[in-house]
Design a protein around this motif. Structure first.
Motif, PDB file in Angstrom:
ATOM      1  N   PRO A 151       0.813  -1.205   0.000  1.00 12.81           N
ATOM      2  CA  PRO A 151       0.000   0.000   0.000  1.00 12.81           C
ATOM      3  C   PRO A 151       0.853   1.265   0.000  1.00 12.81           C
ATOM      4  O   PRO A 151       1.989   1.243   0.484  1.00 12.81           O
ATOM      5  CB  PRO A 151      -0.794  -0.121   1.298  1.00 12.81           C
ATOM      6  CG  PRO A 151       0.087  -0.932   2.193  1.00 12.81           C
ATOM      7  CD  PRO A 151       0.758  -1.925   1.299  1.00 12.81           C
ATOM      8  N   VAL A 152       0.298   2.345  -0.513  1.00 16.60           N
ATOM      9  CA  VAL A 152       1.022   3.609  -0.581  1.00 16.60           C
ATOM     10  C   VAL A 152       1.109   4.193   0.821  1.00 16.60           C
ATOM     11  O   VAL A 152       0.093   4.434   1.471  1.00 16.60           O
ATOM     12  CB  VAL A 152       0.307   4.588  -1.534  1.00 16.60           C
ATOM     13  CG1 VAL A 152       1.020   5.927  -1.562  1.00 16.60           C
ATOM     14  CG2 VAL A 152       0.237   3.988  -2.930  1.00 16.60           C
ATOM     15  N   PRO A 153       2.334   4.437   1.328  1.00 17.49           N
ATOM     16  CA  PRO A 153       2.504   4.773   2.742  1.00 17.49           C
ATOM     17  C   PRO A 153       2.381   6.251   3.089  1.00 17.49           C
ATOM     18  O   PRO A 153       2.523   6.617   4.249  1.00 17.49           O
ATOM     19  CB  PRO A 153       3.923   4.275   3.032  1.00 17.49           C
ATOM     20  CG  PRO A 153       4.652   4.487   1.745  1.00 17.49           C
ATOM     21  CD  PRO A 153       3.636   4.225   0.653  1.00 17.49           C
ATOM     22  N   VAL A 154       2.168   7.115   2.107  1.00 14.23           N
ATOM     23  CA  VAL A 154       2.178   8.557   2.346  1.00 14.23           C
ATOM     24  C   VAL A 154       0.936   9.177   1.728  1.00 14.23           C
ATOM     25  O   VAL A 154       0.502   8.780   0.637  1.00 14.23           O
ATOM     26  CB  VAL A 154       3.452   9.204   1.737  1.00 14.23           C
ATOM     27  CG1 VAL A 154       3.414  10.716   1.903  1.00 14.23           C
ATOM     28  CG2 VAL A 154       4.697   8.642   2.406  1.00 14.23           C
ATOM     29  N   ALA A 155       0.347  10.157   2.399  1.00  9.38           N
ATOM     30  CA  ALA A 155      -0.817  10.867   1.868  1.00  9.38           C
ATOM     31  C   ALA A 155      -0.383  11.879   0.811  1.00  9.38           C
ATOM     32  O   ALA A 155       0.802  12.139   0.629  1.00  9.38           O
ATOM     33  CB  ALA A 155      -1.558  11.563   3.000  1.00  9.38           C
ATOM     34  N   GLY A 156      -1.356  12.437   0.115  1.00 13.82           N
ATOM     35  CA  GLY A 156      -1.082  13.475  -0.867  1.00 13.82           C
ATOM     36  C   GLY A 156      -0.603  12.946  -2.196  1.00 13.82           C
ATOM     37  O   GLY A 156       0.090  13.645  -2.939  1.00 13.82           O
ATOM     38  N   LEU A 157      -1.003  11.705  -2.526  1.00 16.53           N
ATOM     39  CA  LEU A 157      -0.547  11.088  -3.774  1.00 16.53           C
ATOM     40  C   LEU A 157      -1.710  10.526  -4.564  1.00 16.53           C
ATOM     41  O   LEU A 157      -2.699  10.045  -3.997  1.00 16.53           O
ATOM     42  CB  LEU A 157       0.435   9.953  -3.474  1.00 16.53           C
ATOM     43  CG  LEU A 157       1.760  10.332  -2.819  1.00 16.53           C
ATOM     44  CD1 LEU A 157       2.485   9.076  -2.349  1.00 16.53           C
ATOM     45  CD2 LEU A 157       2.630  11.123  -3.796  1.00 16.53           C
ATOM     46  N   ASN A 158      -1.587  10.581  -5.874  1.00 13.47           N
ATOM     47  CA  ASN A 158      -2.445   9.805  -6.757  1.00 13.47           C
ATOM     48  C   ASN A 158      -1.740   8.483  -7.001  1.00 13.47           C
ATOM     49  O   ASN A 158      -0.528   8.460  -7.248  1.00 13.47           O
ATOM     50  CB  ASN A 158      -2.660  10.523  -8.086  1.00 13.47           C
ATOM     51  CG  ASN A 158      -3.381  11.842  -7.908  1.00 13.47           C
ATOM     52  OD1 ASN A 158      -4.380  11.924  -7.211  1.00 13.47           O
ATOM     53  ND2 ASN A 158      -2.862  12.888  -8.546  1.00 13.47           N
ATOM     54  N   ALA A 159      -2.473   7.395  -6.935  1.00 11.94           N
ATOM     55  CA  ALA A 159      -1.860   6.083  -7.122  1.00 11.94           C
ATOM     56  C   ALA A 159      -2.710   5.233  -8.048  1.00 11.94           C
ATOM     57  O   ALA A 159      -3.937   5.189  -7.914  1.00 11.94           O
ATOM     58  CB  ALA A 159      -1.683   5.377  -5.786  1.00 11.94           C
ATOM     59  N   GLU A 160      -2.057   4.583  -8.970  1.00 12.36           N
ATOM     60  CA  GLU A 160      -2.714   3.637  -9.863  1.00 12.36           C
ATOM     61  C   GLU A 160      -2.046   2.282  -9.650  1.00 12.36           C
ATOM     62  O   GLU A 160      -0.838   2.142  -9.825  1.00 12.36           O
ATOM     63  CB  GLU A 160      -2.582   4.087 -11.314  1.00 12.36           C
ATOM     64  CG  GLU A 160      -3.471   3.344 -12.279  1.00 12.36           C
ATOM     65  CD  GLU A 160      -3.476   3.980 -13.663  1.00 12.36           C
ATOM     66  OE1 GLU A 160      -4.364   3.629 -14.465  1.00 12.36           O
ATOM     67  OE2 GLU A 160      -2.585   4.807 -13.940  1.00 12.36           O
ATOM     68  N   ILE A 161      -2.835   1.309  -9.237  1.00 13.69           N
ATOM     69  CA  ILE A 161      -2.311  -0.005  -8.870  1.00 13.69           C
ATOM     70  C   ILE A 161      -2.410  -0.948 -10.066  1.00 13.69           C
ATOM     71  O   ILE A 161      -3.466  -1.088 -10.679  1.00 13.69           O
ATOM     72  CB  ILE A 161      -3.074  -0.613  -7.683  1.00 13.69           C
ATOM     73  CG1 ILE A 161      -3.164   0.393  -6.537  1.00 13.69           C
ATOM     74  CG2 ILE A 161      -2.407  -1.914  -7.239  1.00 13.69           C
ATOM     75  CD1 ILE A 161      -1.839   0.826  -5.981  1.00 13.69           C
ATOM     76  N   PHE A 162      -1.294  -1.605 -10.367  1.00 15.07           N
ATOM     77  CA  PHE A 162      -1.246  -2.589 -11.446  1.00 15.07           C
ATOM     78  C   PHE A 162      -0.973  -3.959 -10.826  1.00 15.07           C
ATOM     79  O   PHE A 162       0.015  -4.135 -10.113  1.00 15.07           O
ATOM     80  CB  PHE A 162      -0.142  -2.243 -12.450  1.00 15.07           C
ATOM     81  CG  PHE A 162      -0.395  -0.983 -13.215  1.00 15.07           C
ATOM     82  CD1 PHE A 162      -0.910  -1.015 -14.502  1.00 15.07           C
ATOM     83  CD2 PHE A 162      -0.114   0.257 -12.643  1.00 15.07           C
ATOM     84  CE1 PHE A 162      -1.150   0.151 -15.207  1.00 15.07           C
ATOM     85  CE2 PHE A 162      -0.351   1.437 -13.348  1.00 15.07           C
ATOM     86  CZ  PHE A 162      -0.872   1.375 -14.634  1.00 15.07           C
ATOM     87  N   ARG A 163      -1.852  -4.903 -11.098  1.00 16.83           N
ATOM     88  CA  ARG A 163      -1.671  -6.277 -10.620  1.00 16.83           C
ATOM     89  C   ARG A 163      -1.197  -7.139 -11.775  1.00 16.83           C
ATOM     90  O   ARG A 163      -1.912  -7.346 -12.756  1.00 16.83           O
ATOM     91  CB  ARG A 163      -2.977  -6.810 -10.047  1.00 16.83           C
ATOM     92  CG  ARG A 163      -3.490  -6.016  -8.847  1.00 16.83           C
ATOM     93  CD  ARG A 163      -4.663  -6.715  -8.166  1.00 16.83           C
ATOM     94  NE  ARG A 163      -5.113  -5.952  -7.009  1.00 16.83           N
ATOM     95  CZ  ARG A 163      -6.168  -5.140  -7.021  1.00 16.83           C
ATOM     96  NH1 ARG A 163      -6.871  -5.006  -8.125  1.00 16.83           N
ATOM     97  NH2 ARG A 163      -6.506  -4.474  -5.935  1.00 16.83           N
ATOM     98  N   LEU A 164       0.039  -7.638 -11.664  1.00 17.84           N
ATOM     99  CA  LEU A 164       0.656  -8.421 -12.731  1.00 17.84           C
ATOM    100  C   LEU A 164       0.790  -9.876 -12.310  1.00 17.84           C
ATOM    101  O   LEU A 164       1.248 -10.168 -11.200  1.00 17.84           O
ATOM    102  CB  LEU A 164       2.030  -7.856 -13.077  1.00 17.84           C
ATOM    103  CG  LEU A 164       2.058  -6.436 -13.649  1.00 17.84           C
ATOM    104  CD1 LEU A 164       2.226  -5.424 -12.534  1.00 17.84           C
ATOM    105  CD2 LEU A 164       3.189  -6.274 -14.644  1.00 17.84           C
TER     106      LEU A 164
END
Length: 305
Positions: A151-164
């Motif tokens: 998981p993204v550990p810091v706030a203030g970010l846009n995140a796009e998760i890719f499952r490979l």
């Protein structure tokens, strides 16, 4: 004194063209507009620039002293305008990207090389660090793009998760290479390279091995998937790794086979929330997304706030 760029352009054209008529044609202006600009510039400067008498038009000595600096200034302005245009079009500037390692060897270098063939004026800074540090850099505006483990550990970010979907790799001479699909029980008694010893892929594989009563040996643990592949290439180990490193065509004797049940390796592509990226960074980020989708990645959004 605040000199206007247009007035300096008129002055330069008058010096180089030698007459109001030719300067007007050169600048696509009317003769009265050129005369007004010249009069205004002389008033701003406080001295005359041209001798203007019937049938006679010539620069003054003061004009010649000034012209060299004006010419250099106009060249500098032109360079600034061109640089700004290059940045706007994404043909100049810089992009910074950081990854925790999964893409650092067999993905990003090739993608960046292709990007720079199309955008030779762009400099790219690629760094490898921990996911937490990368998230902090991107959130603070120190890096444009990050690729990390969720998981993204810091706030203030846009995140796009890719499952490979991970694959099982082995040397082409390994008996496992004869199978079309590798299942957990096929790894019984084999030496399986671990990824840090506690990676999510390791944990999921261990769960499956436990459920099937399969026993494997963990003789080697590596930090990167690419290193795990090198170990497989050089010895008799096998590994379950991400498809980017697993399917890479490296002529190293390593082959891959699908692994069932499915094990996913997740990657988060992160950018700073509320900060518009430049043209070049936006394009490179899109190329990263497209490159991940080539591997049939399943995409999900995560917005940590």
């Amino acid at each position: 004194m605040q000199l206007k760029l247009r007035h300096l352009q008129v002055f330069n054209a008058l010096i180089e063209a030698g007459s109001v008529t030719r300067a007007a044609d050169r600048l696509n202006l009317t003769q009265p507009a050129v005369s007004i600009a010249l009069n205004t510039l002389e008033a701003d400067l406080g001295f005359r620039l041209f001798h203007r008498e019937r049938g006679f038009f010539a620069p003054t000595g003061d004009a010649m002293l000034l012209h060299n600096e004006v010419a250099k200034g106009l060249v500098a302005v032109s360079r600034i305008q061109q640089r700004a245009e290059d940045i706007r079009l994404g043909t100049a500037g810089s992009v910074s990207i950081a990854t925790n390692g999964a893409l650092a060897v067999n993905f990003l270098p090739r993608l960046i090389a292709a990007f720079q063939r199309d955008r030779p004026g762009i400099t790219v800074d690629l760094r490898v660090h921990s996911s937490r540090q990368i998230a902090s850099w991107v959130s603070g505006g120190q890096m444009d793009i990050g690729v990390i483990d969720p998981p993204v550990p810091v706030a203030g970010l846009n995140a796009e998760i890719f499952r490979l979907e991970c694959v099982c790799i082995m040397h082409r001479n390994d008996p496992l290479a004869l199978a079309e699909v590798i299942r957990p029980d096929a790894l019984n008694t084999r030496s399986v390279v671990g990824i840090t010893g506690d990676h999510v892929v390791d944990r999921e594989l261990e769960r499956m091995l436990s459920e099937t009563g399969t026993s494997v040996r963990r003789n080697v643990t590596s930090y990167f998937f690419a290193i795990a592949r090198n170990i497989v290439a050089a010895g008799n180990d096998v590994a379950v790794i991400d498809p980017i490193n697993g399917k890479a065509e490296l002529a190293d004797g390593v082959v891959w086979r699908p692994f069932e049940p499915r094990i996913d390796h997740e990657l988060a592509v992160i950018t700073a929330k509320g900060q518009k990226m430049g043209t070049a960074a936006t394009e490179l980020c899109q190329r990263i997304r497209d490159g991940l989708l080539v591997h049939d990645a399943v995409v999900a959004q995560e917005n940590p706030g």
